[in-house]
Design an enzyme around this catalytic site. Structure first.
Site, PDB file in Angstrom:
ATOM      1  N   SER A 163      35.803 109.531  19.080  1.00 58.04           N
ATOM      2  CA  SER A 163      36.849 110.542  19.053  1.00 58.04           C
ATOM      3  C   SER A 163      36.254 111.888  19.463  1.00 58.04           C
ATOM      4  CB  SER A 163      37.454 110.637  17.645  1.00 58.04           C
ATOM      5  OG  SER A 163      38.410 111.659  17.590  1.00 58.04           O
ATOM      6  N   GLY A 164      36.879 112.543  20.463  1.00 59.51           N
ATOM      7  CA  GLY A 164      36.376 113.814  20.964  1.00 59.51           C
ATOM      8  C   GLY A 164      35.458 113.678  22.155  1.00 59.51           C
TER       9      GLY A 164
ATOM     10  N   THR B 130      41.023 110.834  26.612  1.00 60.17           N
ATOM     11  CA  THR B 130      42.372 111.169  27.074  1.00 60.17           C
ATOM     12  C   THR B 130      42.326 111.960  28.375  1.00 60.17           C
ATOM     13  OG1 THR B 130      43.168 111.209  24.780  1.00 60.17           O
ATOM     14  CG2 THR B 130      44.522 112.318  26.433  1.00 60.17           C
TER      15      THR B 130
ATOM     16  N   ASN C  25      37.952 116.617  17.133  1.00 64.19           N
ATOM     17  CA  ASN C  25      38.669 116.764  18.396  1.00 64.19           C
ATOM     18  C   ASN C  25      39.975 117.505  18.130  1.00 64.19           C
ATOM     19  OD1 ASN C  25      39.760 116.520  20.917  1.00 64.19           O
ATOM     20  ND2 ASN C  25      39.833 114.295  20.961  1.00 64.19           N
TER      21      ASN C  25
ATOM     22  N   SER D 121      43.069 114.861  19.411  1.00 65.16           N
ATOM     23  CA  SER D 121      42.639 113.476  19.199  1.00 65.16           C
ATOM     24  C   SER D 121      43.834 112.534  19.255  1.00 65.16           C
ATOM     25  CB  SER D 121      41.932 113.349  17.846  1.00 65.16           C
ATOM     26  OG  SER D 121      41.575 112.008  17.599  1.00 65.16           O
ATOM     27  N   SER D 122      43.700 111.449  20.042  1.00 68.94           N
ATOM     28  CA  SER D 122      44.760 110.434  20.089  1.00 68.94           C
ATOM     29  C   SER D 122      44.717 109.629  18.797  1.00 68.94           C
ATOM     30  CB  SER D 122      44.548 109.508  21.293  1.00 68.94           C
ATOM     31  OG  SER D 122      44.626 110.229  22.492  1.00 68.94           O
TER      32      SER D 122
ATOM     33  N   GLY E 272      38.370 105.817  19.759  1.00 66.56           N
ATOM     34  CA  GLY E 272      36.967 105.419  19.769  1.00 66.56           C
ATOM     35  C   GLY E 272      36.486 105.007  18.387  1.00 66.56           C
TER      36      GLY E 272
ATOM     37  N   GLU F   3      34.996 105.144  14.883  1.00 69.84           N
ATOM     38  CA  GLU F   3      35.084 106.241  13.921  1.00 69.84           C
ATOM     39  C   GLU F   3      34.229 105.943  12.693  1.00 69.84           C
ATOM     40  OE1 GLU F   3      39.156 107.022  13.028  1.00 69.84           O
ATOM     41  OE2 GLU F   3      39.528 108.042  14.928  1.00 69.84           O
TER      42      GLU F   3
END
Length: 1107
Positions: free
Chosen positions: A107-108, A112, A157, A160-161, A387, A389
């Site tokens: 994440s980050g 995306t 992030n 973040s998605s 991603g 985590e």
């Protein structure tokens, strides 16, 4: 613009990790850092792209960069995400292979953004055209909508998605996009009701409160202050670099482009507002007679406003928060809810409401962007999924996310090895098996149908009796105790009994990315994902169309006592479907890495990057790539690059490229074990061999550059000398010519001067002679004139003297006669003589005024406003009154000429003016056109005799109109007949009646303000003629048709007057569907015509030329 001709030219570090020498984890990290420090964020591992998040904007995504990488070999230019996107698109277009682009990372790490760059590149390089551009725009604009509803700010992030997204973009045989399909996976709906410290709820909540207008917030019963809503965290409500108000405008615009109707957008915002209101509902305990506590709503204001937004009866929802009904076969048991259970029910409803809205949103976008054709399509999939985590507190969501990443890592390893093996087999190269870590054992630990963690979690949720997170952990400790990747403090494995880093209510899994500690609290509830049936039924009773679609299980007629599938089961099935889909496509990988945890530019944390390199398996990927041959290249580009190293191949090799490469390597004495010849490529085993070739090439290029410089300098000097010599000859020739010209000009000028002096002398001599002769003639004439003048003056003097004498006699006589008359009539004058003279003077002036007015009288036309000015001030009032009387008289004379038919026509013209003047752009052009009524001569035309006989009353209007088809926006010609009782639509060719509508069934008529002939006939609901829906028609005589309809309806006392609604956007009912007709100003292909086109299932767009 500088264009690099190879991956190996002007490299910063090593562009392809396969060529890294020596290969170690330290050198791998050092190479990434060196390239990151120089803003080179992309690096290859063969065909895999490593992407480092720069946390800043870079100028490497311009339109010039797109053209630079378009249709270029993958290794031809420096590493870039565009190279991978171009390789995938060309494989899809030319080799007819379905592609998928897998984007993975923490994440980050920039997943995306990477997916946006891939989609924008594909959109830029594919075909052009109105329809193609519309599809591309809809595909690109779906991203802002999904990001607003599915992304949130986390500690790692800012965007973040919080859901997984897989988009299949469908192309035709030319490579032009036709549409797409989006699949979403596991929205983190627990974020709706609770966010960790330093994080926010989903973006849409903050965007709505920041960007909506005051009127909109008032309609939604919201306040702009974030602190008034319990579901919104306050410590991170605002984020640096994020403009929520601007983002809200972007989302509204994107929804309009994708195809959302205004009423749909309003319904979505009402549901978002309802979720915020739901979080403010609080409960208090209330004791009952039986000793149990019952929950009650503290303040019912928020509950009331939420019910008003959703159209729910307040008492129904309030009861659903206080009681729960359990059904078992034929029995129903109602139990009370305590305060804790009420809060659980409230949060469960909020989570379900938002997650189902998000699923509906994805399906609605799919409905708009799906391909309209049913032909075979090529597909490119883009996977942007959360991603791996590892947080301080990891729960059920992190467990599911990490399970998905395990499956992606497994498919990455399998497809990478398979691709490598297939290339060696294809090229005829012997394959060597590679040792690597296979994470299938971890996937089996999680997804095994019998002893997997998910299976045991489902079993625990479904079994009767008391089920808690502790009983689930006990089962894990019993079944998974001996598994080498499972750790628990309470398991039978004694080596973890003294591990104080492992709490009692937790278990730990050794993932491929490292060990992750999961807190078992909440696993059972989140997997159950239960929503009380009372709440579902309360939602279904809402007077809100979207709510009914989101809660179909609340329909009392379709009660299903079967327990719904668990969240873990649904996600495992979705991941299985995704893996099968990915295995059918050619994979392309983008491995995203974040350089630091501070979300700051220019910071590279070695330990963090090293951890990501390890769990992404990048070192294993390099070793797999280098296990056989580190570098491979087609024969043609290889020969083209290194041909200068051998005299036999330089400058041109005339034979096959492979033979040229064999001669080249033989001449350079490269050991045979360092390379191998494939069918179309040369394979080099060790990177040192490639660097040896590059060094030889560099030296050769320096020698060639010196030779080229020498030859160029000699050619330049010779060219300069020849140019000087030629210039000298030209200058000398031009100078000689110039000198002769100057000499000739001087001689010619001298001759002209002499000639001019001689001519001047002769002319002056002749002039003197002529002047003397002329003076003599003028002297005689002057003397004669003076003499004649003297004689004339003498005669004139004599005549004047004689005339004065005669005039004096007449004057004396006149005076004498006047004296005699005055003496004779003096006795007749009295004191009132002055008044009579005054009256006589006034009468004479008035007489003169009337005679003058008669001569200047204006025409008899009522529109002639001219009138003469008054010559006398005291007659101003009379002058204006005469003007008014004259105008009234000539208007009466003009009206007396009208027949009854002409009078009716003028009354219709007057009604048209009241209806359309200054409201409809088409009206001015209709003023000069008479209203004829019958334009098809229905009584005279034998073709329509049968149709005329079917109409009982007199036909007031008969004309040909176009009936608009909702499917394609095209018109069909119809005969339009209007009588006093009904209107009839008939086929133009056969005269067959297609529809007959009584005028009482007609409620209103819709027209636009533009210069078009479109109008919609709105029928009353429940009328028999409204079974097929409303009618959308088009006519060049729209003003006359609507006016006659209006006048016919107004003349009848039996029915209500027909309403005329003028608007550029209105709804038309076609059978069961409502379609929005929207008028816009544009420039269609035929700039003088109006075009109607279907945009989607619920929108017809009429393009009217600009005036």
């Amino acid at each position: 613009m500088e264009v690099k001709t190879s991956l190996l030219d002007n490299m910063i570090g090593v562009g392809d990790m396969v060529l890294l020498e020596p290969l170690s984890e330290e050198s791998f990290i050092e190479n990434l850092k060196k390239r990151f420090d120089h803003n080179e964020i992309y690096t290859y591992i063969g065909s895999v792209v490593i992407s480092m998040n720069p946390y800043k904007s870079l100028s490497i995504y311009s339109a010039e960069k797109v053209e630079e990488y378009r249709n270029r070999n993958f290794y031809e230019l420096s590493p870039h995400i565009y190279a991978l996107a171009d390789e995938a698109y060309r494989s899809l277009r030319h080799q007819d292979k379905d592609q998928c682009i897998l984007i993975t990372g923490e994440s980050g790490a920039g997943k995306t953004e990477a997916s946006k760059f891939v989609m924008s590149y594909v959109a830029a390089v594919c075909g052009k055209g109105q329809e193609v551009n519309k599809v591309k725009e809809q595909l690109l604009q779906s991203n802002p909508v999904l990001e607003a509803f599915g992304n949130a700010k986390t500690v790692r992030n800012d965007n973040s998605s919080r859901f997984g997204k897989y988009m299949d973009i469908e192309f035709d045989f030319k490579g032009d996009p036709l549409g797409g399909v989006i699949s979403n996976y596991l929205l983190e709906k627990s974020r709706v009701v609770k966010q960790p410290r330093g994080e926010r709820n989903f973006h849409i909540f903050y965007q709505l409160l920041s960007g909506a207008s005051d009127d909109m917030l008032k309609k939604l019963k919201l306040d702009r202050d974030f602190s008034k809503y319990n579901y919104l965290s306050l410590d991170s409500a605002t984020v640096n670099g994020l403009d929520d108000a601007a983002s809200f405008r972007t989302v509204r615009n994107a929804m309009q482009i994708v195809g959302f109707m205004e009423d749909e957008v309003q319904s979505i915002l009402e549901l978002i507002a309802a979720v915020l209101k739901l979080g403010n509902i609080e409960f208090k305990p209330e004791s009952r007679v039986n000793g149990f506590d019952e929950s009650r709503v503290k303040d019912k204001n928020d509950l009331k406003e939420m019910c008003e937004l959703l159209g729910i009866e307040q008492s129904v929802l309030e009861r659903a928060f206080s009681f729960r009904t359990v059904e078992a076969k034929m029995e129903k048991v109602s139990t009370t809810l305590n305060v804790a259970q009420a809060y659980y029910a409230r949060d469960a409803l909020a989570k379900n409401l938002y997650s189902r809205l998000f699923t509906w949103l994805v399906n609605r976008i799919n409905e708009s962007i799906k391909a309209q054709t049913k032909t075979r399509k090529k597909v490119m999939g883009v996977l942007d999924i959360y991603g791996f985590e590892i947080f301080e507190d990891n729960s059920f969501e992190q467990f599911i996310i990490n399970y998905c990443n395990e499956k992606l890592q497994q498919i990455f390893i399998e497809l990478t090895l398979r691709e490598e093996q297939e290339e060696y087999i294809r090229e005829g190269i012997e394959w060597t098996n590679i040792e690597y870590f296979n994470n299938a054992i971890i996937c089996d630990l999680i997804e095994n149908n019998k002893n997997g963690i998910l299976a045991m979690l489902d079993e625990e949720c479904l079994r009767p009796g008391t089920v808690t997170d502790e009983t689930f952990l006990d089962k894990l400790n019993t079944v998974c105790a001996e598994h080498q990747h499972f750790e628990s403090r309470l398991s039978k494995n004694s080596k973890f009994l003294t591990d104080h880093s492992l709490p009692h209510n937790c278990f730990r899994i050794q993932h491929y990315a490292g060990k992750v500690l999961y807190r078992v609290e909440g696993f059972v509830d989140k997997n159950n994902d239960l929503l009380y049936r009372d709440l579902s039924q309360a939602m279904y009773k809402a007077n809100h169309n979207l709510i009914k679609l989101l809660f179909p299980e609340g329909n009392p007629a379709k009660v299903n006592l079967k327990r719904p599938p668990t969240a873990g089961f649904q996600f495992r099935a979705s991941v299985g479907t995704l893996m099968k889909n990915l295995l059918t496509k050619n994979p392309n990988y983008i491995r995203c890495i974040k350089p630091n945890d501070k979300k700051a530019a220019h910071i590279f944390t070695d330990s963090l990057v090293c951890h990501q390199v390890r769990y992404l398996g990048l070192m294993e990927n390099v070793r797999v790539r280098r296990a056989g041959y580190a570098f491979r290249q087609a024969y043609e580009p290889c020969l083209e690059r290194y041909k200068m190293l051998c005299k036999q191949t330089w400058p041109h090799w005339k034979g096959p490229a492979r033979e040229g490469v064999e001669v080249l390597l033989s001449d350079l004495q490269v050991p045979a074990e360092e390379f191998a010849y494939g069918r179309s490529k040369i394979f080099i085993r060790n990177p040192r061999t490639l660097f040896f070739l590059e060094e030889k090439r560099r030296q050769c290029l320096e020698d060639l550059a010196a030779l080229i410089q020498k030859i160029y300098r000699g050619w330049k000097c010779r060219t300069h000398f020849l140019l000087l010599k030629k210039s000298q000859v030209v200058v000398a020739a031009w100078y000689r010519r110039f000198a002769q010209q100057k000499k000739y000009q001087k001689i010619r000028c001298s001759a002209l001067v002499v000639q001019s002096f001689i001519r001047g002398w002769k002319a002056r001599k002749l002039l003197r002679e002529l002047k003397h002769k002329k003076r003599c003639e003028e002297a005689v004439t002057t003397i004669s004139a003076y003499w004649h003048g003297t004689q004339a003056r003498r005669e004139l003097k004599r005549l004047k003297e004689e005339a004065r004498r005669k005039h004096a006699i007449a004057v004396i006589w006149a005076y004498w006669l006047g004296l005699k008359v005055r003496r004779e009539y003096r006795k007749f004058f009295r004191a009132n003589a002055g008044k009579k003279i005054y009256d006589f003077t006034i009468q004479r002036i008035i007489q003169k005024y009337y005679l003058g007015l008669k001569k200047t009288m204006p025409s008899m036309s009522p529109i002639d406003k001219s009138w003469s000015t008054c010559p006398y001030g005291f007659l101003d009032g009379t002058h204006q009154e005469l003007r008014r009387i004259f105008h009234l008289w000539r208007c009466k004379k003009y009206r007396s000429q009208f027949t009854e038919e002409k009078k009716a026509t003028y009354e219709e013209k007057l009604a048209a003016s009241e209806l359309f003047k200054d409201k409809k752009a088409l009206y001015p052009s209709s003023v000069s056109q008479p209203f004829k009524g019958d334009y098809v001569e229905i009584t005279k035309n034998p073709k329509y005799q049968k149709l005329n006989s079917l109409v009982e009353d007199k036909v007031l209007l008969a004309d040909v109109v176009s009936k608009i088809n909702r499917a394609n926006g095209k018109g069909t010609p119809r005969i339009f007949l209007l009588t006093k009782k009904c209107l009839v639509l008939a086929d133009q060719k056969t005269g067959q009646v297609k529809a007959s509508v009584p005028l009482p069934d007609l409620s209103s008529v819709f027209v636009s303000t533009q210069n078009d002939g479109f109008f919609a006939l709105k029928l009353r609901e429940g009328a028999t003629s409204a079974a097929k829906g409303d009618y959308l028609l088009s006519s060049d005589r729209l003003i006359e048709i609507i006016t006659k309809l209006y006048c016919t309806g107004a003349a009848s006392a039996e029915r209500n007057q027909i309403k005329i609604d003028i608007s550029d956007e209105f709804l038309v009912q076609f059978k069961q569907d409502k379609v929005c007709v929207k008028f816009i100003q544009g420039t269609p292909k035929n700039s003088n015509s109006v075009s109607c086109k279907r945009k989607n299932n619920r929108l017809l767009e009429v393009s009217v030329p600009s005036p």
